[in-house]
Design a protein around this motif. Structure first.
Motif, PDB file in Angstrom:
ATOM      1  N   GLN A  65     -12.997 -17.450   4.095  1.00 54.10           N
ATOM      2  CA  GLN A  65     -12.871 -16.312   5.018  1.00 54.10           C
ATOM      3  C   GLN A  65     -13.037 -16.830   6.441  1.00 54.10           C
ATOM      4  N   GLU A  86      -5.255 -11.046   0.983  1.00 56.01           N
ATOM      5  CA  GLU A  86      -5.234  -9.693   1.542  1.00 56.01           C
ATOM      6  C   GLU A  86      -4.351  -9.631   2.781  1.00 56.01           C
ATOM      7  N   GLU A 107     -11.733  -7.949  -9.365  1.00 54.07           N
ATOM      8  CA  GLU A 107     -12.945  -8.670  -8.960  1.00 54.07           C
ATOM      9  C   GLU A 107     -14.095  -8.418  -9.931  1.00 54.07           C
ATOM     10  N   TYR A 118      -7.627  -4.501  -6.385  1.00 50.91           N
ATOM     11  CA  TYR A 118      -8.418  -5.734  -6.311  1.00 50.91           C
ATOM     12  C   TYR A 118      -9.840  -5.536  -6.831  1.00 50.91           C
ATOM     13  N   TYR A 143       0.825  -1.199   0.000  1.00 50.29           N
ATOM     14  CA  TYR A 143       0.000   0.000   0.000  1.00 50.29           C
ATOM     15  C   TYR A 143       0.865   1.257   0.000  1.00 50.29           C
ATOM     16  N   ASP A 177      -7.680   1.088  -5.440  1.00 45.54           N
ATOM     17  CA  ASP A 177      -7.980  -0.306  -5.122  1.00 45.54           C
ATOM     18  C   ASP A 177      -7.815  -1.193  -6.349  1.00 45.54           C
ATOM     19  N   ASP A 216      -1.215  -6.421  -0.428  1.00 41.28           N
ATOM     20  CA  ASP A 216      -1.938  -7.574  -0.948  1.00 41.28           C
ATOM     21  C   ASP A 216      -1.024  -8.422  -1.815  1.00 41.28           C
ATOM     22  N   TYR A 273      -0.796 -11.193  -4.928  1.00 38.68           N
ATOM     23  CA  TYR A 273      -1.481 -11.746  -6.088  1.00 38.68           C
ATOM     24  C   TYR A 273      -0.606 -12.862  -6.660  1.00 38.68           C
ATOM     25  N   TYR A 317      -5.842 -14.195  -4.696  1.00 39.97           N
ATOM     26  CA  TYR A 317      -5.689 -12.927  -3.976  1.00 39.97           C
ATOM     27  C   TYR A 317      -5.649 -13.212  -2.474  1.00 39.97           C
TER      28      TYR A 317
END
Length: 324
Positions: free
Chosen positions: A147, A277, A137, A133, A122, A131, A282, A284, A275
């Motif tokens: 999650q 986080e 998405e 991502y 970041y 952003d 992040d 990838y 991905y």
């Protein structure tokens, strides 16, 4: 050992007037000359294509303003450009009327190395509020997710999202807080739209349901919302109960596998991406071995989770518990 229970972003401004470009000096350095379509390049091309369309320009018209052939711009938009110069990206941003903060993000994408695993820190080259991502998405046709801490943004209710953003950005005023919530809710069109909605295979750890965010009323509505979403034909939602233990023998942490569909020959339109986080950036992953390992993890988690029907029953029970 696992125990199975049961049988299952960014605001856009109006384009500015288009002005033909002056010839550019030949001494400008190319920021990347490595061939191949890496994720940063594909995202750069995707954003540039969207903004060109918003500006009302065809590829031929925009290429003429850049003093390029149409094929040159087409390769850039597809993420296949052999040579990308920051000055060219800057001029395209001017032509398309792209706001400064987004333009800085696009120039940052242009400067990323041609690698198969990309750590996006970041604020490093790419502004923190750009952003990457969300743009990725929005192009996905299938998402496989795990999650273990929070309800993912694609499945959040407004109050749940507001509670999280209030904690994450305590200095924001009401207007900015509402803007953040609306941007998060707009992402949900990906799975809610009537035409070709993306398919989602989601495994949520039971701890997500038990961790209070915003209080009992917010949680009751959020968990009930998950139960309702799980009835959609494009959403397969499974709960991994506490009783399942640690199916993989170690913690993977949350992850998303994004896939982008196939062409007429059955070949992937773009390589799948994993991905992951992080708190300060992040990750990838595009290497085939990495993607396959996460697919195997997803399959193992799904086998150890409740099936979709029993997951829905649990969700409704938990929601009632919060409402009691």
């Amino acid at each position: 050992m696992c125990v199975r229970a049961g049988a299952g972003g960014s605001q856009r401004s109006a384009p500015v007037p288009v002005v033909p470009l002056a010839p550019r000096p030949r001494t400008e350095r190319a920021v990347s000359e490595v061939p191949g379509s890496t994720l940063p390049r594909r995202q750069l091309g995707r954003y540039l294509r969207d903004w060109r369309i918003q500006a009302g320009l065809t590829i031929a018209e925009a290429a003429k303003l850049m003093e390029w052939g149409a094929s040159t711009l087409q390769r850039l938009e597809k993420g296949n450009a052999d040579r990308i110069r920051t000055i060219d990206i800057q001029e395209l941003c001017r032509i398309y009327g792209i706001p400064g903060e987004i333009a800085d993000g696009l120039k940052g994408l242009a400067q990323q190395a041609a690698v198969k695993s990309w750590w996006h820190s970041y604020g490093d080259l790419i502004p923190e509020n750009f952003d990457v991502y969300v743009g990725l998405e929005a192009s996905a046709q299938q998402l496989s997710c795990y999650q273990s801490e929070l309800v993912p943004g694609l499945l959040q209710t407004p109050d749940y999202a507001r509670a999280l953003n209030r904690l994450g950005y305590p200095e924001d005023g009401p207007a900015e807080l509402n803007r953040r919530v609306q941007l998060r809710l707009q992402r949900q069109a990906l799975i809610m739209r009537r035409t070709r909605p993306a398919t989602v295979a989601m495994v949520l750890h039971e701890s997500v349901l038990r961790r209070s965010v915003g209080g009992a009323r917010v949680m009751a509505t959020q968990v009930r919302h998950l139960a309702e979403l799980s009835t959609r034909p494009n959403v397969a939602l499974r709960i991994l109960p506490f009783e399942a233990g640690v199916p993989l023998g170690l913690s993977t942490g949350p992850f998303v596998i994004l896939e982008f569909g196939t062409d007429g020959r059955g070949q992937p339109v773009e390589p799948p991406v994993v991905y992951v986080e992080g708190f300060t950036g992040d990750l990838y992953l595009e290497r085939q071995g990495d993607v396959q390992r996460y697919r195997q993890a997803q399959e193992s988690l799904e086998r150890c989770a409740l099936d979709t029907d029993d997951s829905r029953i649990l969700l409704r029970q938990v929601s009632k518990g919060y409402s009691a």
